[in-house]
Design an enzyme around this catalytic site. Structure first.
Site, PDB file in Angstrom:
ATOM      1  N   ARG A 171      56.350  17.561 -34.299  1.00 30.67           N
ATOM      2  CA  ARG A 171      56.576  18.229 -35.583  1.00 30.67           C
ATOM      3  C   ARG A 171      56.154  19.694 -35.527  1.00 30.67           C
ATOM      4  O   ARG A 171      56.609  20.498 -36.322  1.00 30.67           O
ATOM      5  CB  ARG A 171      55.753  17.529 -36.685  1.00 30.67           C
ATOM      6  N   ARG A 250      48.041   4.915 -43.076  1.00 37.73           N
ATOM      7  CA  ARG A 250      46.879   5.786 -43.140  1.00 37.73           C
ATOM      8  C   ARG A 250      46.769   6.285 -44.576  1.00 37.73           C
ATOM      9  O   ARG A 250      47.770   6.671 -45.189  1.00 37.73           O
ATOM     10  CB  ARG A 250      47.100   6.948 -42.158  1.00 37.73           C
ATOM     11  N   TYR A 349      58.066   8.187 -41.293  1.00 37.78           N
ATOM     12  CA  TYR A 349      57.328   9.417 -41.578  1.00 37.78           C
ATOM     13  C   TYR A 349      58.320  10.496 -42.023  1.00 37.78           C
ATOM     14  O   TYR A 349      58.606  11.448 -41.311  1.00 37.78           O
ATOM     15  CB  TYR A 349      56.621   9.829 -40.282  1.00 37.78           C
TER      16      TYR A 349
HETATM   17  N1  UDP Z   1      48.137  18.574 -35.749  1.00 38.79           N
HETATM   18  C1  UDP Z   1      47.119  18.975 -34.922  1.00 38.79           C
HETATM   19  N2  UDP Z   1      46.350  20.044 -35.289  1.00 38.79           N
HETATM   20  C2  UDP Z   1      46.557  20.717 -36.441  1.00 38.79           C
HETATM   21  C3  UDP Z   1      47.601  20.301 -37.279  1.00 38.79           C
HETATM   22  C4  UDP Z   1      48.376  19.218 -36.913  1.00 38.79           C
HETATM   23  O1  UDP Z   1      46.897  18.378 -33.873  1.00 38.79           O
HETATM   24  O2  UDP Z   1      45.817  21.667 -36.730  1.00 38.79           O
HETATM   25  C5  UDP Z   1      48.939  17.399 -35.346  1.00 38.79           C
HETATM   26  C6  UDP Z   1      48.372  16.097 -35.924  1.00 38.79           C
HETATM   27  O3  UDP Z   1      48.593  15.084 -34.968  1.00 38.79           O
HETATM   28  C7  UDP Z   1      49.228  15.867 -37.138  1.00 38.79           C
HETATM   29  C8  UDP Z   1      50.583  16.353 -36.629  1.00 38.79           C
HETATM   30  O4  UDP Z   1      50.264  17.486 -35.814  1.00 38.79           O
HETATM   31  O5  UDP Z   1      49.259  14.514 -37.522  1.00 38.79           O
HETATM   32  C9  UDP Z   1      51.576  16.741 -37.701  1.00 38.79           C
HETATM   33  O6  UDP Z   1      50.983  17.730 -38.511  1.00 38.79           O
HETATM   34  P1  UDP Z   1      51.581  18.081 -39.936  1.00 38.79           P
HETATM   35  O7  UDP Z   1      50.862  19.271 -40.452  1.00 38.79           O
HETATM   36  O8  UDP Z   1      53.058  18.144 -39.816  1.00 38.79           O
HETATM   37  O9  UDP Z   1      51.145  16.783 -40.725  1.00 38.79           O
HETATM   38  P2  UDP Z   1      51.275  16.314 -42.249  1.00 38.79           P
HETATM   39  O10 UDP Z   1      51.419  17.537 -43.106  1.00 38.79           O
HETATM   40  O11 UDP Z   1      52.450  15.401 -42.282  1.00 38.79           O
HETATM   41  O12 UDP Z   1      49.986  15.608 -42.459  1.00 38.79           O
END
Ligand code: UDP
Ligand code: FAD
Length: 368
Positions: A171, A250, A349
């Protein structure tokens, strides 16, 4: 045309798009929602001028022109571009992984220098990555994995990176340019005035009846008997009374705070990577809409495992859960008068644009 009587379970984005389109075609739609408000997880509430994203930061982004045009009929979007920051071991980094990040991490200034650094540490695989750790190491190498990914990801998902599916990390863009835009999509923004008015507009129609504080499971058999078709956007395993066992989700706890200061962190989203800090991010809502209020509202996100009674925010799409979901999906196909949709009904997701796309695809199939 035969007029159908639809029951939509859940007033989130999926259910509301379907309800709106079905009502426009003259069908009767009843929407039931177990919470005391509409909009599901994109719900925003206004606190003295600041639109608070009650269930976490929501940034709309898509490359699909049709979806972008579709949402414009309900609201106007501003020019917000998501450019989160990350704090790791006391140092500040730009996300997603780009030249600003590489400069802060290694002092490199050119794309060639950064590419060389990554190449030195990258894991070379002759097969596709089997888990998130392998995928991250092969994309960006060990320094970025250790500094910006491992701690955050294991906190967010409550599992080691070696037990998580690789797609989650895809992502995030990786770029050899000085570009902090978190998304690669063509269109991006925040609805001016928040997300709730979008859903209210969708559901305001003479053919739609809305009942809040109404749980489908309180009268499941009655609903099944009284409607031609049900669009169900709750948890698919709950619908079948967990007959094959529980799917894993989660959950999150959101702690909102109002502060009597104008600017707390200078950015909408700041991620906290270190495992010792129990929350993953702090959102400062006013920055989504360039707010100038004297006060501010911040939200800390604490991840936790889903148990009954909590909100299931994220499906955990590892191999075991996907296998279990397939069994529920097969069971659901035997129920011709119930259609399962959205993040929980399809156990996927999904981002908002994907939810709208899936709901419009259903409309095209269902409402001729
Ligand atoms: N992620 C990470 N470090 C960060 C931000 C995101 O490793 O600082 C990884 C983490 O595994 C996360 C994934 O990237 O679940 C997707 O991030 P996103 O911000 O898209 O997640 P959401 O907004 O869906 O929680
Ligand atoms: P939901 O919003 O979950 O709606 C389902 C509705 O059904 C809920 O209102 C629920 O109360 C109701 N319901 C469930 N069971 C029952 C029942 N038994 N009876 C009655 N009602 C019931 N997407 C983006 O595009 N950009 C982002 O930046 C982004 N950030 C996110 C951040 C977080 C923390 C989370 C959790 C998600 C994020 N998303 C983002 C994803 C986005 O929230 C979803 O794609 C979208 O809200 C899903 O809509 P939905 O209708 O499928 O589900």
């Amino acid at each position: 045309m035969l007029k159908m009587k639809y029951l939509v379970v859940g007033s989130g984005l999926f259910g509301s798009v379907f309800a709106h389109e079905a009502a426009k075609k003259g069908h009767h739609v009843t929407v039931i929602e177990k919470r005391d408000h509409v909009a599901g997880n994109i719900y925003t509430r206004n606190e003295d001028g600041i639109n608070v994203h009650q269930y976490g930061a929501h940034i709309f982004h898509t490359s699909n022109r049709e979806i972008w045009d579709y949402v414009q009929q309900f609201t106007e979007f501003n020019q917000f571009i998501n450019a989160p920051l990350a704090i790791s071991q006391g140092e500040l980094y730009h996300l997603p992984f780009n030249m600003n990040t590489f400069h802060a991490l290694w002092g490199v200034k050119t794309p060639k220098e950064a590419a060389k650094k990554i190449a030195e540490q990258r894991l070379t695989l002759t097969r596709s990555a089997e888990n998130l750790e392998e995928q991250a190491l092969s994309l960006v190498g060990s320094d970025i994995y250790e500094t910006l990914i491992k701690g955050y990801t294991e906190k967010q998902w409550g599992r080691p990176c070696t037990e998580l599916p690789s797609f989650i990390i895809n992502r995030l863009p990786v770029r050899l340019t000085y570009d902090n835009n978190y998304f690669n999509d063509r269109y991006q923004g925040i609805p001016m005035g928040g997300y709730t008015p979008i859903i209210e507009k969708m559901l305001t129609h003479e053919k739609i009846q809305l009942h809040l504080n109404t749980d489908f499971f309180k009268k499941k058999e009655e609903y099944l008997a009284n409607y031609d078709k049900i669009i169900y956007t709750g948890m698919i395993d709950e619908f079948f009374d967990y007959c094959y066992g529980e799917l894993e989700y989660r959950s999150l706890e959101f702690v909102h705070e109002r502060l009597e200061e104008a600017n707390y962190q200078g950015n909408a989203v700041v991620n906290y990577i270190d495992s010792e800090i129990p929350y993953t991010r702090i959102i400062e809502h006013k920055h989504f809409e360039f707010g100038k209020e004297k006060h501010t509202v911040i939200t800390k996100e604490y991840p936790c495992e889903w148990t009954k009674g909590k909100e299931p925010y994220y499906p955990v799409n590892n191999a075991d859960n996907n296998r279990l979901y397939k069994k529920y999906k097969t069971l659901s196909q035997e129920k011709s008068n119930v259609i399962f949709g959205g993040r929980l009904g399809m156990y996927r997701y999904f981002d908002m644009h994907q939810v709208i796309e899936a709901a419009l695809q259903l409309v095209a199939r269902e409402i001729k």
